[in-house]
Design a protein around this motif. Structure first.
Motif, PDB file in Angstrom:
ATOM      1  N   UNK A 172       0.804  -1.224   0.000  1.00 18.13           N
ATOM      2  CA  UNK A 172       0.000   0.000   0.000  1.00 18.13           C
ATOM      3  C   UNK A 172       0.839   1.277   0.000  1.00 18.13           C
ATOM      4  N   UNK A 173       1.904   1.320   0.779  1.00 17.67           N
ATOM      5  CA  UNK A 173       2.743   2.524   0.812  1.00 17.67           C
ATOM      6  C   UNK A 173       3.389   2.791  -0.555  1.00 17.67           C
ATOM      7  N   UNK A 174       3.714   1.741  -1.268  1.00 18.60           N
ATOM      8  CA  UNK A 174       4.271   1.902  -2.605  1.00 18.60           C
ATOM      9  C   UNK A 174       3.247   2.410  -3.591  1.00 18.60           C
ATOM     10  N   UNK A 175       2.024   1.900  -3.490  1.00 13.57           N
ATOM     11  CA  UNK A 175       0.936   2.379  -4.350  1.00 13.57           C
ATOM     12  C   UNK A 175       0.646   3.852  -4.057  1.00 13.57           C
ATOM     13  N   UNK A 176       0.697   4.205  -2.790  1.00 15.70           N
ATOM     14  CA  UNK A 176       0.493   5.604  -2.399  1.00 15.70           C
ATOM     15  C   UNK A 176       1.598   6.492  -2.972  1.00 15.70           C
ATOM     16  N   UNK A 177       2.824   5.983  -2.970  1.00 15.71           N
ATOM     17  CA  UNK A 177       3.938   6.737  -3.565  1.00 15.71           C
ATOM     18  C   UNK A 177       3.701   6.957  -5.048  1.00 15.71           C
ATOM     19  N   UNK A 178       3.227   5.923  -5.748  1.00 13.75           N
ATOM     20  CA  UNK A 178       2.908   6.061  -7.166  1.00 13.75           C
ATOM     21  C   UNK A 178       1.794   7.090  -7.369  1.00 13.75           C
ATOM     22  N   UNK A 179       0.779   7.030  -6.528  1.00 12.72           N
ATOM     23  CA  UNK A 179      -0.322   7.991  -6.620  1.00 12.72           C
ATOM     24  C   UNK A 179       0.197   9.407  -6.410  1.00 12.72           C
TER      25      UNK A 179
END
Length: 219
Positions: A172-179
């Motif tokens: 999730x933290x990686x997806x948030x970084x992408x977002x």
């Protein structure tokens, strides 16, 4: 979405299925050496960012000196590599996916919170370094995911606009970084369940591995 011009890959849990071995290594150190009575699942929740950030989240910012955190970090990575080495392998379908992406002239980069020691362990151990035109590690950024710095730097090194990049992530933290970087994301379900990603509108697909039919479309 339009055809991506670049694929940005997280490493752990995205290229290889190894997050259990990272968690296992930290759990052993925290339990046996640091006398922290934390269950495995509690340690698993902290498995993002740089090693010193993990230690600071669990124990507080004033618990260890920089030299102590460096020693613990090296010990953890040695334990991780010793445990995972016999299982080092690309996720199913990824070898063919990398080949097809290269044939299609899609640029590729690694954007990971791993240190170079571990990135080299994977890329050279699996002989896949030549597929990646840029590598951004924990040592290359000031702020870890979910800050967008990792992915924005990878895009800049490739010379590709953020909106033309597609990120592959497992956390999730990686997806948030992408977002936060303005990038769409494919989630590889090696480490987390779909329910843990409900807050991220930049996800365009969930895949179990790189044999998924969805991955025929980006080319």
């Amino acid at each position: 979405m339009q055809k991506p011009k670049a694929f940005l890959f997280d490493l752990n849990g995205t290229i290889i299925d190894d997050m259990h071995y990272h968690t296992q290594a930290w759990h052993a150190i925290m339990k046996d050496e640091l006398a922290a009575n934390l269950p495995y699942e509690a340690v698993k929740k902290e498995m993002y960012g740089k090693n010193h950030e993990v230690l600071e989240r669990v124990f507080g910012k004033d618990k260890f000196s920089l030299s102590e955190m460096e020693r613990l970090s090296i010990d953890k990575e040695k334990r991780y590599q010793d445990g995972f080495r016999p299982h080092l392998a690309l996720l199913p379908g990824l070898s063919d996916f990398l080949i097809q992406a290269k044939k299609a002239d899609v640029l590729m980069a690694i954007g990971s919170a791993a240190i170079p020691f571990n990135i080299d362990f994977v890329l050279d151990g699996l002989n896949i370094r030549d597929y990646f035109s840029a590598i951004v590690s924990a040592d290359d950024v000031k702020t870890s995911k979910p800050d967008p710095e990792t992915f924005l730097q990878a895009a800049q090194l490739l010379g590709i606009a953020p909106e033309d990049c597609l990120v592959f992530e497992d956390a999730p933290k990686g997806v948030e970084a992408a977002q936060n970087a303005g990038m769409n994301c494919v989630v590889v379900l090696t480490t987390h369940s779909k329910a843990e990603f409900d807050d991220y509108p930049n996800i365009i697909s969930f895949i179990a591995d790189y044999n998924d039919a969805f991955l025929k479309t980006p080319f």
